[in-house]
Design a protein around this motif. Structure first.
Motif, PDB file in Angstrom:
ATOM      1  N   GLY A 158       0.819  -1.205   0.000  1.00 45.41           N
ATOM      2  CA  GLY A 158       0.000   0.000   0.000  1.00 45.41           C
ATOM      3  C   GLY A 158       0.851   1.252   0.000  1.00 45.41           C
ATOM      4  N   SER A 159       0.171   2.355   0.131  1.00 46.95           N
ATOM      5  CA  SER A 159       0.815   3.668   0.086  1.00 46.95           C
ATOM      6  C   SER A 159       1.611   3.946   1.357  1.00 46.95           C
ATOM      7  N   LYS A 160       2.411   5.016   1.314  1.00 48.09           N
ATOM      8  CA  LYS A 160       3.157   5.442   2.503  1.00 48.09           C
ATOM      9  C   LYS A 160       2.203   5.807   3.625  1.00 48.09           C
ATOM     10  N   LYS A 161       1.081   6.418   3.249  1.00 47.25           N
ATOM     11  CA  LYS A 161       0.094   6.823   4.252  1.00 47.25           C
ATOM     12  C   LYS A 161      -0.467   5.592   4.973  1.00 47.25           C
ATOM     13  N   LYS A 162      -0.784   4.541   4.206  1.00 46.44           N
ATOM     14  CA  LYS A 162      -1.315   3.319   4.811  1.00 46.44           C
ATOM     15  C   LYS A 162      -0.279   2.706   5.745  1.00 46.44           C
ATOM     16  N   LYS A 163       0.969   2.677   5.331  1.00 44.12           N
ATOM     17  CA  LYS A 163       2.030   2.115   6.167  1.00 44.12           C
ATOM     18  C   LYS A 163       2.208   2.926   7.452  1.00 44.12           C
ATOM     19  N   LYS A 164       2.090   4.244   7.334  1.00 44.51           N
ATOM     20  CA  LYS A 164       2.213   5.105   8.509  1.00 44.51           C
ATOM     21  C   LYS A 164       1.057   4.858   9.482  1.00 44.51           C
ATOM     22  N   VAL A 165      -0.138   4.677   8.935  1.00 44.48           N
ATOM     23  CA  VAL A 165      -1.305   4.418   9.782  1.00 44.48           C
ATOM     24  C   VAL A 165      -1.163   3.060  10.469  1.00 44.48           C
ATOM     25  N   ILE A 166      -0.706   2.037   9.739  1.00 46.90           N
ATOM     26  CA  ILE A 166      -0.510   0.706  10.335  1.00 46.90           C
ATOM     27  C   ILE A 166       0.513   0.800  11.467  1.00 46.90           C
ATOM     28  N   SER A 167       1.605   1.517  11.231  1.00 47.96           N
ATOM     29  CA  SER A 167       2.626   1.700  12.267  1.00 47.96           C
ATOM     30  C   SER A 167       2.035   2.398  13.494  1.00 47.96           C
ATOM     31  N   ALA A 168       1.230   3.420  13.268  1.00 52.35           N
ATOM     32  CA  ALA A 168       0.607   4.148  14.381  1.00 52.35           C
ATOM     33  C   ALA A 168      -0.350   3.245  15.156  1.00 52.35           C
ATOM     34  N   ILE A 169      -1.145   2.465  14.451  1.00 55.19           N
ATOM     35  CA  ILE A 169      -2.089   1.556  15.112  1.00 55.19           C
ATOM     36  C   ILE A 169      -1.337   0.553  15.981  1.00 55.19           C
ATOM     37  N   ILE A 170      -0.251   0.000  15.454  1.00 54.90           N
ATOM     38  CA  ILE A 170       0.541  -0.973  16.206  1.00 54.90           C
ATOM     39  C   ILE A 170       1.089  -0.342  17.482  1.00 54.90           C
ATOM     40  N   GLN A 171       1.601   0.873  17.378  1.00 49.93           N
ATOM     41  CA  GLN A 171       2.151   1.533  18.564  1.00 49.93           C
ATOM     42  C   GLN A 171       1.057   1.876  19.573  1.00 49.93           C
ATOM     43  N   VAL A 172      -0.119   2.235  19.097  1.00 49.27           N
ATOM     44  CA  VAL A 172      -1.231   2.517  20.011  1.00 49.27           C
ATOM     45  C   VAL A 172      -1.660   1.233  20.727  1.00 49.27           C
ATOM     46  N   VAL A 173      -1.669   0.116  20.016  1.00 51.16           N
ATOM     47  CA  VAL A 173      -2.033  -1.155  20.649  1.00 51.16           C
ATOM     48  C   VAL A 173      -0.997  -1.526  21.707  1.00 51.16           C
ATOM     49  N   ILE A 174       0.284  -1.363  21.391  1.00 49.02           N
ATOM     50  CA  ILE A 174       1.338  -1.660  22.367  1.00 49.02           C
ATOM     51  C   ILE A 174       1.152  -0.800  23.618  1.00 49.02           C
ATOM     52  N   TRP A 175       0.915   0.474  23.417  1.00 50.09           N
ATOM     53  CA  TRP A 175       0.686   1.388  24.540  1.00 50.09           C
ATOM     54  C   TRP A 175      -0.550   0.972  25.336  1.00 50.09           C
ATOM     55  N   SER A 176      -1.622   0.586  24.639  1.00 50.61           N
ATOM     56  CA  SER A 176      -2.865   0.175  25.312  1.00 50.61           C
ATOM     57  C   SER A 176      -2.662  -1.105  26.117  1.00 50.61           C
ATOM     58  N   VAL A 177      -1.921  -2.064  25.567  1.00 47.72           N
ATOM     59  CA  VAL A 177      -1.638  -3.309  26.293  1.00 47.72           C
ATOM     60  C   VAL A 177      -0.809  -3.000  27.541  1.00 47.72           C
ATOM     61  N   TRP A 178       0.161  -2.107  27.399  1.00 48.40           N
ATOM     62  CA  TRP A 178       0.990  -1.723  28.554  1.00 48.40           C
ATOM     63  C   TRP A 178       0.136  -1.072  29.645  1.00 48.40           C
ATOM     64  N   ARG A 179      -0.756  -0.175  29.242  1.00 48.64           N
ATOM     65  CA  ARG A 179      -1.642   0.479  30.220  1.00 48.64           C
ATOM     66  C   ARG A 179      -2.561  -0.539  30.899  1.00 48.64           C
ATOM     67  N   MET A 180      -3.100  -1.466  30.109  1.00 44.49           N
ATOM     68  CA  MET A 180      -4.002  -2.479  30.666  1.00 44.49           C
ATOM     69  C   MET A 180      -3.253  -3.376  31.656  1.00 44.49           C
ATOM     70  N   ARG A 181      -2.034  -3.756  31.302  1.00 47.16           N
ATOM     71  CA  ARG A 181      -1.203  -4.565  32.196  1.00 47.16           C
ATOM     72  C   ARG A 181      -0.988  -3.826  33.520  1.00 47.16           C
ATOM     73  N   ASN A 182      -0.663  -2.551  33.430  1.00 45.66           N
ATOM     74  CA  ASN A 182      -0.411  -1.771  34.648  1.00 45.66           C
ATOM     75  C   ASN A 182      -1.662  -1.619  35.492  1.00 45.66           C
ATOM     76  N   LYS A 183      -2.816  -1.459  34.853  1.00 45.75           N
ATOM     77  CA  LYS A 183      -4.067  -1.371  35.601  1.00 45.75           C
ATOM     78  C   LYS A 183      -4.371  -2.682  36.324  1.00 45.75           C
ATOM     79  N   LEU A 184      -4.058  -3.810  35.679  1.00 45.19           N
ATOM     80  CA  LEU A 184      -4.262  -5.113  36.327  1.00 45.19           C
ATOM     81  C   LEU A 184      -3.380  -5.239  37.565  1.00 45.19           C
ATOM     82  N   LEU A 185      -2.152  -4.793  37.457  1.00 42.23           N
ATOM     83  CA  LEU A 185      -1.230  -4.882  38.600  1.00 42.23           C
ATOM     84  C   LEU A 185      -1.634  -3.941  39.730  1.00 42.23           C
ATOM     85  N   ALA A 186      -2.232  -2.800  39.378  1.00 44.40           N
ATOM     86  CA  ALA A 186      -2.621  -1.817  40.387  1.00 44.40           C
ATOM     87  C   ALA A 186      -3.887  -2.218  41.127  1.00 44.40           C
ATOM     88  N   SER A 187      -4.684  -3.092  40.513  1.00 45.44           N
ATOM     89  CA  SER A 187      -5.958  -3.460  41.159  1.00 45.44           C
ATOM     90  C   SER A 187      -5.816  -4.595  42.129  1.00 45.44           C
TER      91      SER A 187
END
Length: 187
Positions: A158-187
């Motif tokens: 796909g285009s550069k834009k599509k690749k940039k969006v895929i990269s952004a989505i992956i990083q947001v998921v990584i960040w979300s998993v990290w936040r969820m993990r931390n919330k589990l440990l805090a509870s």
């Protein structure tokens, strides 16, 4: 598919359909990222309702939309620190002689809590990657390390834009998993 309309609403500012949605659903007293009158039935109500379904699996769609302007610093830092195992996972803390008890993954409880396990090989995270791949219409990810996951956008057609969006989505998921993990440990 419904969440793509959120993206289009944020990017197609001059489109006629967007102006109609804005005219019908906008409320000056509302702070929601996407306007919606819940009293009106129809497809727009379903599009806005996808937010709740994604929240149940730990994805915050409004936070993900800002990838239009680039990855926020706190999101990018999680990926950047995870690759050299610099996140304070239970295993990393134990390696620094910080006793935190159990070093197993808080999501699956089966393996040691490392960045590679948490973001790549954990059964919980693997199911998230499968859903994300289907949502982005890309082949399922085959990853042996976090670097493989972060480089997924390179192999996507796909285009550069599509690749940039895929990269952004992956990083947001990584960040979300990290936040969820931390919330589990805090509870």
């Amino acid at each position: 598919m419904l969440s793509k309309w959120w993206w289009r609403f944020k990017t197609d500012k001059d489109a006629l359909w967007r102006r109609v949605i804005w005219a019908v659903h906008h409320n000056n007293r509302s702070w929601t990222p996407i306007p919606a009158k819940v009293s009106l039935a129809g497809p727009w109500k379903q599009i806005v309702g996808i937010r709740e379904h994604l929240n149940q699996v730990g994805i915050n769609l409004p936070d993900s939309i800002w990838c239009l302007v680039g990855i926020g610093s706190k999101v990018g830092v999680v990926s950047w620190r995870a690759i050299p195992e610099r996140l304070p996972t239970r295993a990393a803390l134990a390696a620094r002689n910080i006793d935190n008890g159990d070093t197993r993954c808080p999501l699956c409880g089966e393996y040691e809590d490392t960045s590679d396990h948490l973001f790549v090989s954990c059964h919980f995270t693997q199911s998230i990657w499968l859903v994300i791949a289907q949502w982005c219409r890309i082949p399922p990810m085959v990853a042996f390390s976090l670097k493989d996951v972060l480089d997924t956008h390179v192999t996507v057609y796909g285009s550069k834009k599509k690749k940039k969006v895929i990269s952004a989505i992956i990083q947001v998921v990584i960040w979300s998993v990290w936040r969820m993990r931390n919330k589990l440990l805090a509870s």
